[in-house]
Design a protein around this motif. Structure first.
Motif, PDB file in Angstrom:
ATOM      1  N   ARG A 159      31.369 -23.637   4.228  1.00  0.00           N
ATOM      2  CA  ARG A 159      32.618 -23.087   3.698  1.00  0.00           C
ATOM      3  C   ARG A 159      32.404 -22.324   2.393  1.00  0.00           C
ATOM      4  O   ARG A 159      31.502 -22.609   1.617  1.00  0.00           O
ATOM      5  N   HIS A 160      33.239 -21.342   2.209  1.00  0.00           N
ATOM      6  CA  HIS A 160      33.358 -20.590   0.953  1.00  0.00           C
ATOM      7  C   HIS A 160      32.050 -19.922   0.551  1.00  0.00           C
ATOM      8  O   HIS A 160      31.687 -19.858  -0.629  1.00  0.00           O
ATOM      9  N   SER A 185      34.621 -22.383   7.602  1.00  0.00           N
ATOM     10  CA  SER A 185      35.911 -21.945   7.065  1.00  0.00           C
ATOM     11  C   SER A 185      35.776 -21.277   5.706  1.00  0.00           C
ATOM     12  O   SER A 185      34.850 -21.554   4.945  1.00  0.00           O
ATOM     13  N   HIS A 186      36.715 -20.373   5.430  1.00  0.00           N
ATOM     14  CA  HIS A 186      36.862 -19.734   4.125  1.00  0.00           C
ATOM     15  C   HIS A 186      35.591 -19.003   3.677  1.00  0.00           C
ATOM     16  O   HIS A 186      35.267 -18.975   2.493  1.00  0.00           O
ATOM     17  N   HIS A 211      37.846 -21.266  11.147  1.00  0.00           N
ATOM     18  CA  HIS A 211      39.188 -20.883  10.695  1.00  0.00           C
ATOM     19  C   HIS A 211      39.153 -20.337   9.261  1.00  0.00           C
ATOM     20  O   HIS A 211      38.260 -20.646   8.481  1.00  0.00           O
ATOM     21  N   HIS A 212      40.118 -19.492   8.950  1.00  0.00           N
ATOM     22  CA  HIS A 212      40.319 -18.965   7.596  1.00  0.00           C
ATOM     23  C   HIS A 212      39.082 -18.264   7.044  1.00  0.00           C
ATOM     24  O   HIS A 212      38.759 -18.384   5.869  1.00  0.00           O
ATOM     25  N   ASN A 213      38.385 -17.523   7.906  1.00  0.00           N
ATOM     26  CA  ASN A 213      37.269 -16.700   7.466  1.00  0.00           C
ATOM     27  C   ASN A 213      37.719 -15.238   7.392  1.00  0.00           C
ATOM     28  O   ASN A 213      38.615 -14.814   8.122  1.00  0.00           O
ATOM     29  N   THR A 214      37.081 -14.484   6.513  1.00  0.00           N
ATOM     30  CA  THR A 214      37.287 -13.041   6.445  1.00  0.00           C
ATOM     31  C   THR A 214      36.035 -12.376   6.982  1.00  0.00           C
ATOM     32  O   THR A 214      34.942 -12.574   6.441  1.00  0.00           O
TER      33      THR A 214
END
Length: 218
Positions: A159-160, A185-186, A211-214
């Motif tokens: 993530r991130h 995610s993210h 989920h919530h990835n760009t």
């Protein structure tokens, strides 16, 4: 080689600590049964395969705020900043088997210029790793994938992270044997081949959450 004792390898605040393989070392650090280890604030550079070669029943290992760059490798040998060897786990955890490595944290690191003539590289390549957190890392200029959870990934979180300029992909969950309870995610992923890949090899897949990835140009 670090064996079976608590160890902390940390740069003194304000100091630059460089471990340089001179372009000939296969691995800069071999971590064997290095449970309860911390590596923080180091610059590792110039190897022919790995910065960290991780083998043995390691758990509770943290890599934080390191810079890893300058790998030049040939062949399908998983060149990586952190390479975790295939352990003697009973495959796969998804169907009642076991994992081998437990509780890894890879946080706030930079990985770049990891080169391989057959695009087989990654910032990390994991086998049999469970309960890992890979977050807040910057990964770029990789001849391969940014992140490789290759074999029997189990309750791992990615993530991130910022991932760009990788030849074959961003996050690769290869599902060699299995992939269970994985969270992607993210993340910001751009300028790569395929942004997120699941199941490139035959195996079981269960509860993989993306989920919530760009994603741009992937």
């Amino acid at each position: 080689i670090i064996n079976n004792v608590p160890r902390s390898w940390m740069a003194w605040p304000g100091d630059t600590v460089v471990i340089d393989g001179g372009g000939t070392a296969t691995a800069l650090i071999s971590l064997r049964d290095g449970t309860n280890s911390l590596f923080q604030g180091l610059e590792l550079r110039n190897t022919t395969r790995w910065m960290f070669s991780v083998d043995g029943a390691n758990s509770n290992v943290i890599w934080r705020k390191n810079i890893m760059h300058g790998i030049v490798s040939t062949g399908t040998n998983n060149p990586a900043g952190i390479f975790v060897w295939d352990g003697p786990a009973i495959h796969p955890p998804i169907s009642g088997g076991s994992y081998y490595y437990n509780r890894f944290v890879v946080q706030d690191n930079q990985f770049y210029d990891i080169n391989n003539n057959v695009n087989h590289a990654g910032s990390v390549v994991f086998y049999d790793v469970a309960n890992a957190v890979y977050e807040d890392n910057a990964i770029h200029n990789i001849q391969g994938r940014c992140i490789g959870d290759k074999d029997d990934g189990y309750y791992n979180t990615f993530r991130h992270n910022v991932c760009y300029a990788a030849v074959t992909g961003g996050v690769s969950l290869d599902s060699q044997y299995s992939q269970t309870q994985i969270d992607v995610s993210h993340n910001l992923i751009y300028g790569v081949g395929e942004a997120v890949v699941v199941g490139t090899q035959p195996g079981y897949i269960k509860d993989v959450f993306i989920h919530h990835n760009t994603i741009v140009n992937g």
